[in-house]
Design a protein around this motif. Structure first.
Motif, PDB file in Angstrom:
ATOM      1  N   HIS A  53       0.797  -1.217   0.000  1.00  0.00           N
ATOM      2  CA  HIS A  53       0.000   0.000   0.000  1.00  0.00           C
ATOM      3  C   HIS A  53       0.834   1.274   0.000  1.00  0.00           C
ATOM      4  O   HIS A  53       0.281   2.367  -0.055  1.00  0.00           O
ATOM      5  N   LYS A  54       2.160   1.152   0.032  1.00  0.00           N
ATOM      6  CA  LYS A  54       3.014   2.340  -0.006  1.00  0.00           C
ATOM      7  C   LYS A  54       3.270   2.711  -1.465  1.00  0.00           C
ATOM      8  O   LYS A  54       3.461   1.836  -2.306  1.00  0.00           O
ATOM      9  N   PRO A  55       3.312   3.997  -1.777  1.00  0.00           N
ATOM     10  CA  PRO A  55       3.566   4.411  -3.161  1.00  0.00           C
ATOM     11  C   PRO A  55       4.961   3.982  -3.618  1.00  0.00           C
ATOM     12  O   PRO A  55       5.908   3.919  -2.814  1.00  0.00           O
ATOM     13  N   SER A  56       5.081   3.710  -4.910  1.00  0.00           N
ATOM     14  CA  SER A  56       6.365   3.295  -5.466  1.00  0.00           C
ATOM     15  C   SER A  56       7.423   4.376  -5.283  1.00  0.00           C
ATOM     16  O   SER A  56       8.602   4.077  -5.065  1.00  0.00           O
ATOM     17  N   SER A  57       6.997   5.631  -5.370  1.00  0.00           N
ATOM     18  CA  SER A  57       7.948   6.730  -5.192  1.00  0.00           C
ATOM     19  C   SER A  57       8.551   6.689  -3.793  1.00  0.00           C
ATOM     20  O   SER A  57       9.736   6.966  -3.594  1.00  0.00           O
ATOM     21  N   ARG A  58       7.735   6.329  -2.809  1.00  0.00           N
ATOM     22  CA  ARG A  58       8.214   6.254  -1.426  1.00  0.00           C
ATOM     23  C   ARG A  58       9.173   5.086  -1.252  1.00  0.00           C
ATOM     24  O   ARG A  58      10.224   5.218  -0.606  1.00  0.00           O
ATOM     25  N   THR A  59       8.839   3.919  -1.822  1.00  0.00           N
ATOM     26  CA  THR A  59       9.713   2.758  -1.660  1.00  0.00           C
ATOM     27  C   THR A  59      11.050   2.974  -2.371  1.00  0.00           C
ATOM     28  O   THR A  59      12.088   2.513  -1.900  1.00  0.00           O
ATOM     29  N   ARG A  60      11.029   3.708  -3.495  1.00  0.00           N
ATOM     30  CA  ARG A  60      12.290   4.029  -4.174  1.00  0.00           C
ATOM     31  C   ARG A  60      13.135   4.957  -3.316  1.00  0.00           C
ATOM     32  O   ARG A  60      14.353   4.798  -3.220  1.00  0.00           O
ATOM     33  N   ARG A  61      12.497   5.926  -2.699  1.00  0.00           N
ATOM     34  CA  ARG A  61      13.220   6.861  -1.830  1.00  0.00           C
ATOM     35  C   ARG A  61      13.803   6.139  -0.624  1.00  0.00           C
ATOM     36  O   ARG A  61      14.920   6.426  -0.188  1.00  0.00           O
ATOM     37  N   LEU A  62      13.060   5.178  -0.095  1.00  0.00           N
ATOM     38  CA  LEU A  62      13.534   4.427   1.065  1.00  0.00           C
ATOM     39  C   LEU A  62      14.677   3.481   0.715  1.00  0.00           C
ATOM     40  O   LEU A  62      15.389   3.017   1.596  1.00  0.00           O
ATOM     41  N   SER A  63      14.839   3.171  -0.581  1.00  0.00           N
ATOM     42  CA  SER A  63      15.904   2.266  -1.004  1.00  0.00           C
ATOM     43  C   SER A  63      17.282   2.920  -0.929  1.00  0.00           C
ATOM     44  O   SER A  63      18.297   2.227  -0.830  1.00  0.00           O
ATOM     45  N   MET A  64      17.311   4.247  -1.006  1.00  0.00           N
ATOM     46  CA  MET A  64      18.593   4.952  -1.006  1.00  0.00           C
ATOM     47  C   MET A  64      19.186   4.990   0.403  1.00  0.00           C
ATOM     48  O   MET A  64      18.453   5.034   1.388  1.00  0.00           O
ATOM     49  N   ASP A  65      20.502   4.965   0.459  1.00  0.00           N
ATOM     50  CA  ASP A  65      21.186   5.056   1.742  1.00  0.00           C
ATOM     51  C   ASP A  65      21.121   6.478   2.275  1.00  0.00           C
ATOM     52  O   ASP A  65      21.015   7.440   1.509  1.00  0.00           O
TER      53      ASP A  65
END
Length: 64
Positions: free
Chosen positions: A35-47
């Protein structure tokens, strides 16, 4: 005097960049991702860079 041992938990969670900064992973990307937006999960992937106050403690745990 004996050598300092590396903190096992810290070595799994943090790493030191080439410039000496302490890098960490962002929280919030372990579960409930549907349920989290893809933009958020991409941002969370960064160190992220650890705060200077924490970096001093982390470097001590990593025996640096």
């Amino acid at each position: 005097m004996p050598k300092m041992k590396t903190h096992s938990g810290a070595k799994k969670r943090f790493r030191i960049s080439g410039g000496g900064k302490v890098l960490r992973e962002r929280a919030g990307k372990r579960h409930l991702l549907e349920h989290k937006p893809s933009s958020r999960t991409r941002r969370l992937s960064m160190d992220a860079v650890a705060s200077p106050a924490d970096a001093k403690k982390i470097k001590k745990m990593l025996a640096r």
